[in-house]
Design a protein around this motif. Structure first.
Motif, PDB file in Angstrom:
ATOM      1  N   GLY A   1      -1.810   1.368 -12.796  1.00 49.67           N
ATOM      2  CA  GLY A   1      -0.458   1.134 -12.723  1.00 49.67           C
ATOM      3  C   GLY A   1       0.240   1.380 -11.453  1.00 49.67           C
ATOM      4  N   ALA A   2      -0.540   1.659 -10.425  1.00 45.44           N
ATOM      5  CA  ALA A   2       0.139   1.879  -8.986  1.00 45.44           C
ATOM      6  C   ALA A   2       0.231   0.441  -8.316  1.00 45.44           C
ATOM      7  CB  ALA A   2      -0.838   2.760  -8.221  1.00 45.44           C
ATOM      8  N   ASP A   3       1.169   0.493  -7.673  1.00 38.73           N
ATOM      9  CA  ASP A   3       1.131  -0.889  -6.674  1.00 38.73           C
ATOM     10  C   ASP A   3       0.404  -1.093  -5.529  1.00 38.73           C
ATOM     11  OD1 ASP A   3       2.062  -3.604  -6.019  1.00 38.73           O
ATOM     12  OD2 ASP A   3       4.122  -3.002  -5.305  1.00 38.73           O
ATOM     13  N   VAL A   4      -0.414  -2.029  -5.667  1.00 33.43           N
ATOM     14  CA  VAL A   4      -1.291  -2.357  -4.321  1.00 33.43           C
ATOM     15  C   VAL A   4      -0.983  -3.653  -3.879  1.00 33.43           C
ATOM     16  CG1 VAL A   4      -3.787  -2.386  -3.346  1.00 33.43           C
ATOM     17  CG2 VAL A   4      -3.193  -1.113  -5.549  1.00 33.43           C
ATOM     18  N   PRO A   5       0.159  -3.786  -3.105  1.00 34.45           N
ATOM     19  CA  PRO A   5       0.880  -5.075  -2.535  1.00 34.45           C
ATOM     20  C   PRO A   5      -0.012  -5.584  -1.226  1.00 34.45           C
ATOM     21  CG  PRO A   5       2.229  -3.137  -1.773  1.00 34.45           C
ATOM     22  CD  PRO A   5       1.076  -2.469  -2.569  1.00 34.45           C
ATOM     23  N   PHE A   6      -1.113  -4.839  -0.864  1.00 35.30           N
ATOM     24  CA  PHE A   6      -1.643  -5.280   0.545  1.00 35.30           C
ATOM     25  C   PHE A   6      -3.022  -4.771   0.442  1.00 35.30           C
ATOM     26  CE2 PHE A   6       1.297  -1.906   1.894  1.00 35.30           C
ATOM     27  CZ  PHE A   6       0.499  -1.217   2.212  1.00 35.30           C
ATOM     28  N   LEU A   7      -3.809  -5.191   1.235  1.00 33.60           N
ATOM     29  CA  LEU A   7      -5.290  -4.814   1.355  1.00 33.60           C
ATOM     30  C   LEU A   7      -4.896  -4.194   2.962  1.00 33.60           C
ATOM     31  CD1 LEU A   7      -8.566  -6.254   0.229  1.00 33.60           C
ATOM     32  CD2 LEU A   7      -7.020  -3.927  -0.347  1.00 33.60           C
ATOM     33  N   ARG A   8      -5.242  -2.938   3.299  1.00 32.66           N
ATOM     34  CA  ARG A   8      -4.663  -2.332   4.620  1.00 32.66           C
ATOM     35  C   ARG A   8      -5.424  -2.984   5.658  1.00 32.66           C
ATOM     36  NH1 ARG A   8      -6.142   3.892   5.640  1.00 32.66           N
ATOM     37  NH2 ARG A   8      -5.451   4.008   3.480  1.00 32.66           N
ATOM     38  N   PRO A   9      -4.917  -3.465   6.812  1.00 32.89           N
ATOM     39  CA  PRO A   9      -5.708  -4.096   7.974  1.00 32.89           C
ATOM     40  C   PRO A   9      -6.624  -3.190   8.463  1.00 32.89           C
ATOM     41  CG  PRO A   9      -3.222  -4.435   8.178  1.00 32.89           C
ATOM     42  CD  PRO A   9      -3.286  -3.453   6.940  1.00 32.89           C
ATOM     43  N   CYS A  10      -7.718  -3.835   9.115  1.00 38.63           N
ATOM     44  CA  CYS A  10      -8.762  -3.065   9.504  1.00 38.63           C
ATOM     45  C   CYS A  10      -8.454  -1.758  10.629  1.00 38.63           C
ATOM     46  CB  CYS A  10      -9.869  -3.999  10.251  1.00 38.63           C
ATOM     47  SG  CYS A  10     -10.676  -5.231   9.215  1.00 38.63           S
ATOM     48  N   GLU A  11      -7.099  -1.996  11.574  1.00 38.58           N
ATOM     49  CA  GLU A  11      -7.041  -1.396  12.475  1.00 38.58           C
ATOM     50  C   GLU A  11      -6.539  -0.127  12.034  1.00 38.58           C
ATOM     51  OE1 GLU A  11      -3.431  -4.685  12.593  1.00 38.58           O
ATOM     52  OE2 GLU A  11      -5.800  -4.545  12.272  1.00 38.58           O
ATOM     53  N   PHE A  12      -6.000   0.083  10.892  1.00 46.79           N
ATOM     54  CA  PHE A  12      -5.463   1.145  10.053  1.00 46.79           C
ATOM     55  C   PHE A  12      -6.490   1.924   8.971  1.00 46.79           C
ATOM     56  CE2 PHE A  12      -1.629  -1.606  10.489  1.00 46.79           C
ATOM     57  CZ  PHE A  12      -1.133  -0.967  11.802  1.00 46.79           C
ATOM     58  N   ALA A  13      -7.653   1.558   9.252  1.00 49.13           N
ATOM     59  CA  ALA A  13      -8.635   1.971   8.381  1.00 49.13           C
ATOM     60  C   ALA A  13      -9.878   2.292   9.011  1.00 49.13           C
ATOM     61  CB  ALA A  13      -9.180   0.982   7.440  1.00 49.13           C
ATOM     62  N   THR A  14      -9.819   2.746  10.347  1.00 45.81           N
ATOM     63  CA  THR A  14     -10.850   3.358  10.944  1.00 45.81           C
ATOM     64  C   THR A  14     -10.988   4.783  10.961  1.00 45.81           C
ATOM     65  OG1 THR A  14      -9.612   3.499  13.006  1.00 45.81           O
ATOM     66  CG2 THR A  14     -10.585   1.338  12.708  1.00 45.81           C
ATOM     67  N   ASP A  15     -11.843   5.579  11.431  1.00 42.85           N
ATOM     68  CA  ASP A  15     -11.972   6.948  11.565  1.00 42.85           C
ATOM     69  C   ASP A  15     -10.959   7.588  12.431  1.00 42.85           C
ATOM     70  OD1 ASP A  15     -14.155   6.874   9.917  1.00 42.85           O
ATOM     71  OD2 ASP A  15     -15.588   7.088  11.624  1.00 42.85           O
ATOM     72  N   THR A  16     -10.461   6.637  13.437  1.00 39.33           N
ATOM     73  CA  THR A  16      -9.334   7.297  14.333  1.00 39.33           C
ATOM     74  C   THR A  16      -7.982   6.813  13.942  1.00 39.33           C
ATOM     75  OG1 THR A  16      -9.554   5.249  15.664  1.00 39.33           O
ATOM     76  CG2 THR A  16     -11.062   7.316  16.347  1.00 39.33           C
ATOM     77  N   ALA A  17      -7.866   6.143  12.988  1.00 40.63           N
ATOM     78  CA  ALA A  17      -6.501   5.537  12.485  1.00 40.63           C
ATOM     79  C   ALA A  17      -5.571   6.848  12.200  1.00 40.63           C
ATOM     80  CB  ALA A  17      -6.562   4.764  11.589  1.00 40.63           C
ATOM     81  N   THR A  18      -4.563   7.055  12.195  1.00 43.01           N
ATOM     82  CA  THR A  18      -3.685   8.258  11.833  1.00 43.01           C
ATOM     83  C   THR A  18      -2.868   7.852  10.630  1.00 43.01           C
ATOM     84  OG1 THR A  18      -1.770   7.463  12.952  1.00 43.01           O
ATOM     85  CG2 THR A  18      -3.204   8.881  14.150  1.00 43.01           C
ATOM     86  N   SER A  19      -2.785   8.860   9.902  1.00 43.54           N
ATOM     87  CA  SER A  19      -2.012   8.795   8.381  1.00 43.54           C
ATOM     88  C   SER A  19      -0.426   8.224   8.696  1.00 43.54           C
ATOM     89  CB  SER A  19      -1.593   9.971   7.711  1.00 43.54           C
ATOM     90  OG  SER A  19      -3.072  10.451   7.428  1.00 43.54           O
ATOM     91  N   GLU A  20       0.213   8.473  10.153  1.00 42.66           N
ATOM     92  CA  GLU A  20       1.427   7.961  10.458  1.00 42.66           C
ATOM     93  C   GLU A  20       1.358   6.569  10.471  1.00 42.66           C
ATOM     94  OE1 GLU A  20       1.889  12.200  10.904  1.00 42.66           O
ATOM     95  OE2 GLU A  20       0.307  10.960  11.411  1.00 42.66           O
ATOM     96  N   SER A  21       0.416   6.076  11.213  1.00 44.26           N
ATOM     97  CA  SER A  21       0.172   4.463  11.305  1.00 44.26           C
ATOM     98  C   SER A  21      -0.032   3.704   9.892  1.00 44.26           C
ATOM     99  CB  SER A  21      -0.998   4.166  12.276  1.00 44.26           C
ATOM    100  OG  SER A  21      -2.344   4.388  11.324  1.00 44.26           O
ATOM    101  N   VAL A  22      -0.554   4.555   8.864  1.00 41.96           N
ATOM    102  CA  VAL A  22      -0.702   3.880   7.614  1.00 41.96           C
ATOM    103  C   VAL A  22       0.621   4.044   6.824  1.00 41.96           C
ATOM    104  CG1 VAL A  22      -1.926   4.261   5.545  1.00 41.96           C
ATOM    105  CG2 VAL A  22      -3.163   4.682   7.499  1.00 41.96           C
ATOM    106  N   VAL A  23       1.480   4.956   7.110  1.00 40.67           N
ATOM    107  CA  VAL A  23       2.692   5.129   6.446  1.00 40.67           C
ATOM    108  C   VAL A  23       3.469   4.023   7.121  1.00 40.67           C
ATOM    109  CG1 VAL A  23       4.683   6.400   6.121  1.00 40.67           C
ATOM    110  CG2 VAL A  23       2.382   7.325   5.898  1.00 40.67           C
ATOM    111  N   GLU A  24       3.612   3.945   8.273  1.00 34.25           N
ATOM    112  CA  GLU A  24       4.327   2.960   9.155  1.00 34.25           C
ATOM    113  C   GLU A  24       4.304   1.689   8.698  1.00 34.25           C
ATOM    114  OE1 GLU A  24       4.949   3.635  13.352  1.00 34.25           O
ATOM    115  OE2 GLU A  24       4.648   5.851  12.777  1.00 34.25           O
ATOM    116  N   HIS A  25       2.889   1.079   8.489  1.00 34.72           N
ATOM    117  CA  HIS A  25       2.550  -0.041   8.040  1.00 34.72           C
ATOM    118  C   HIS A  25       3.210  -0.384   6.655  1.00 34.72           C
ATOM    119  CE1 HIS A  25      -0.246  -2.980   5.649  1.00 34.72           C
ATOM    120  NE2 HIS A  25      -0.104  -3.596   6.657  1.00 34.72           N
ATOM    121  N   ALA A  26       3.047   0.441   5.872  1.00 34.41           N
ATOM    122  CA  ALA A  26       3.728   0.402   4.412  1.00 34.41           C
ATOM    123  C   ALA A  26       5.394   0.378   4.389  1.00 34.41           C
ATOM    124  CB  ALA A  26       3.158   1.553   3.498  1.00 34.41           C
ATOM    125  N   ILE A  27       5.885   1.164   5.356  1.00 30.64           N
ATOM    126  CA  ILE A  27       7.294   0.898   5.587  1.00 30.64           C
ATOM    127  C   ILE A  27       7.766  -0.338   6.089  1.00 30.64           C
ATOM    128  CG2 ILE A  27       9.066   2.023   6.883  1.00 30.64           C
ATOM    129  CD1 ILE A  27       8.062   4.560   6.957  1.00 30.64           C
TER     130      ILE A  27
END
Length: 230
Positions: free
Chosen positions: A63-89
């Motif tokens: 029942g969760a919304d998954v409106p996109f698949l996260r781009p590769c640059e935000f899915a690396t070992d070095t990607a920050t949680s902040e970058s993931v949040v900002e992408h969603a915002i």
């Protein structure tokens, strides 16, 4: 006031392969956090950010919304949680749905009592803060190691545990929950900023899964939680 409840769930994990999909107490790990978010009464916009089609499908089924698949640059070992949040915002903003605040929930801290998320939103609003940080209380008996180890408390006036107060405890940020005004992410690029308040979690909610031992502890606590609810 709109709240984006973001649950990051990367497909890869070095410590525990496939961690977010590992079965824990009868459910894939990520499902526990999705269910908690959807059961909240605070009208959360529950979004899972993932680079994995498998995780995305399970999230949608729950029942969760998954409106996109996260781009590769935000899915690396070095990607920050902040970058993931900002992408969603940014994604929600482009849809004309810019949130007022973001509740960030880590699926790897799956133990949350019933009502915890609603209590967090009430405290965030009532305190009028910019950031609410989920923490777990710890006794203050910490030491700094080195050539001459140093206590972080007065060893000559060691308090008894029963005499400890809220101000004498120390508080561990376990990554379970953050509520942050959207503009803090947009201007400071950090989940913590502005006026900060602590949100004290129950000691049982303090688990953060990094190892197989953590996974076993989480399994036991979630089974206990499930039994108490039933």
């Amino acid at each position: 006031m709109t709240t984006l409840c973001l649950i990051p769930a990367r497909g890869g994990s070095k410590g525990i392969p496939g961690k977010n999909l590992r079965e824990v107490a009868g459910k894939p790990l990520i499902v526990w956090t999705i269910e908690q978010a959807l059961e909240a009464e605070s009208n959360l916009d529950v979004v899972v950010s993932t680079d994995s089609e498998e995780i995305a499908e399970i999230a949608r089924q729950q029942g969760a919304d998954v409106p996109f698949l996260r781009p590769c640059e935000f899915a690396t070992d070095t990607a920050t949680s902040e970058s993931v949040v900002e992408h969603a915002i940014a994604f929600r903003t482009e849809q004309g749905r810019r949130p007022d605040q973001v509740m960030l929930l880590q699926a790897t801290s799956p133990v949350r009592m019933r009502g915890t998320l609603d209590r967090a939103m009430v405290e965030f609003t009532d305190k009028g803060v910019d950031t609410l940080v989920g923490v777990v209380p710890r006794t203050p008996f910490y030491w700094e190691d080195g050539p001459e180890p140093r206590a972080q408390y007065d060893v000559m006036a060691r308090p008894r545990r029963q005499d400890l107060t809220r101000s004498t405890y120390r508080y561990f940020e376990n990554g379970s929950l953050y509520v942050t005004r959207t503009e803090i992410y947009e201007t400071q690029h950090n989940r913590i900023g502005g006026r900060v308040a602590l949100f004290i979690l129950d000691e049982a909610e303090g688990i953060d899964i990094d190892t197989l031992h953590d996974l076993a502890v989480a399994e036991e606590r979630l089974r206990e939680l499930k039994e108490s609810f039933s």
